[in-house]
Design an enzyme around this catalytic site. Structure first.
Site, mmCIF file in Angstrom:
data_model
loop_
_atom_site.group_PDB
_atom_site.id
_atom_site.type_symbol
_atom_site.label_atom_id
_atom_site.label_comp_id
_atom_site.label_asym_id
_atom_site.label_seq_id
_atom_site.Cartn_x
_atom_site.Cartn_y
_atom_site.Cartn_z
ATOM 1 N N LYS A 111 0.811 -1.228 0.000
ATOM 2 C CA LYS A 111 0.000 0.000 0.000
ATOM 3 C C LYS A 111 0.841 1.275 0.000
ATOM 4 C CE LYS A 111 -4.467 -1.177 1.940
ATOM 5 N NZ LYS A 111 -5.366 -0.989 3.079
ATOM 6 N N ASP A 132 -10.298 3.496 1.816
ATOM 7 C CA ASP A 132 -10.600 2.912 3.133
ATOM 8 C C ASP A 132 -11.316 3.924 4.040
ATOM 9 O OD1 ASP A 132 -9.475 0.378 2.670
ATOM 10 O OD2 ASP A 132 -7.473 1.117 3.129
#
Ligand code: NAP
Length: 263
Positions: free
Chosen positions: A47, A83
């Site tokens: 990520k 997210d």
């Protein structure tokens, strides 16, 4: 859940997993361009490191140094993270606008960072409670550096510390892994601190109902598990790639089927 959404909208896409070893990350990103893939999700451990291979990344993903979605715009790769927005959108879908609310975040890891930055962005007042104090302080200082409104309060997980904060809180968010399968009896705070109408969001989505959510509901609080965040972060990525409104209900049903093997 993505393929269920693709099928429901009858559009010409397919969502497939690729297992990418860290040493192949650069080549894998080149492959997105070469194969003209519309976009990808990115997960642990890539990520942060994927950012160096992209053409651009959103301000929010640069702030939290995390990209979970890449969008291919004619060979130009843009990174973003869904997210935190997935968390906010799912909570607002259930409970209405969150702007300006007071939030107690339990935990200071990757998901706490995504959630706290997304909440600070919409003007929420955040307090961070973590087992390891230094990590909470680091997160609080990161928030102050970006939003510049004073350092968010940091507390420990001891009952006396939490009791003071929780009375002045609109929403509690569990971002720790406490209560996650197989630790299903685990609960990240003493249940007696929960009270009617408090909003309780547990990021844990396995088991289907965590102990925190059960205890919250039995005390009249409003509670949900992380399944909604999982679905909404996926829905936002889906919309970025396809330009179509995601059929969230279809995605949720598919996620429940996959995770808990039931309709
Ligand atoms: P992470 O970066 O490893 O952070 C874990 C956090 O949990 C840290 O703050 C850690 O505290 C705390 N913790 C772990 N064990 C603990 C214990 N026994 N007592 C108290 N605190 C404890 O993990 P993450 O990526 O943020 O993920 C955390 C949870 O969120 C996982 O259950 C994950 O499945 C869930 N999650 C859900 C979604 C969703 O879409 N619903 C998305 C992301 C994550 P220390 O700093 O003291 O170690």
């Amino acid at each position: 859940m993505h393929n269920a959404a693709i099928e429901a909208l009858d559009i010409d896409y397919i969502y497939v997993p690729f297992h990418v070893m860290p040493e192949n990350l650069g080549k894998a990103v080149e492959g997105i361009r070469a194969l003209e893939i519309a976009g990808v999700n990115v997960t642990i451990p890539h990520k942060e490191r994927i950012i160096e291979y992209l053409d651009e990344a959103s301000d929010y993903s640069m702030q939290i140094r995390s990209v979970n979605t890449v969008i291919n715009e004619n060979g130009r790769l843009r990174g973003d993270t869904t997210d935190g927005p997935g968390f906010v959108r799912s909570a607002e879908a259930a409970w209405g606008k969150l702007d300006g609310c007071r939030v107690l975040i339990l935990g200071a890891g990757g998901s706490a960072k995504a959630v706290s930055f997304a909440l600070a962005r919409i003007g929420c007042q955040v307090t961070i409670a973590n087992r390891t104090r230094e990590r909470a302080v680091e997160l609080a200082e990161g928030l102050k550096a970006v939003f510049g409104k004073g350092v968010p309060e940091v507390v420990g997980l001891r009952v006396e510390e939490l009791a003071d904060v929780i009375r002045e809180t609109d929403m509690v968010v569990n971002t720790t892994s406490v209560g996650m399968h197989p630790d299903v009896d685990g609960i990240p705070l003493p249940p007696d601190l929960l009270y009617p109408n408090l909003l309780v969001y547990d990021l844990v989505y396995n088991p289907a109902k965590t102990r925190l959510v059960s205890e919250a509901e039995s005390r009249g609080a409003m509670a949900m598990t992380g399944l909604k965040m999982l679905v909404y972060q996926g829905a936002i990525s889906f919309e970025m790639w396809t330009g179509r409104e995601a059929p969230v209900d279809v995605m949720e049903k598919a996620a429940v089927r996959a995770l808990h093997n039931k309709d």
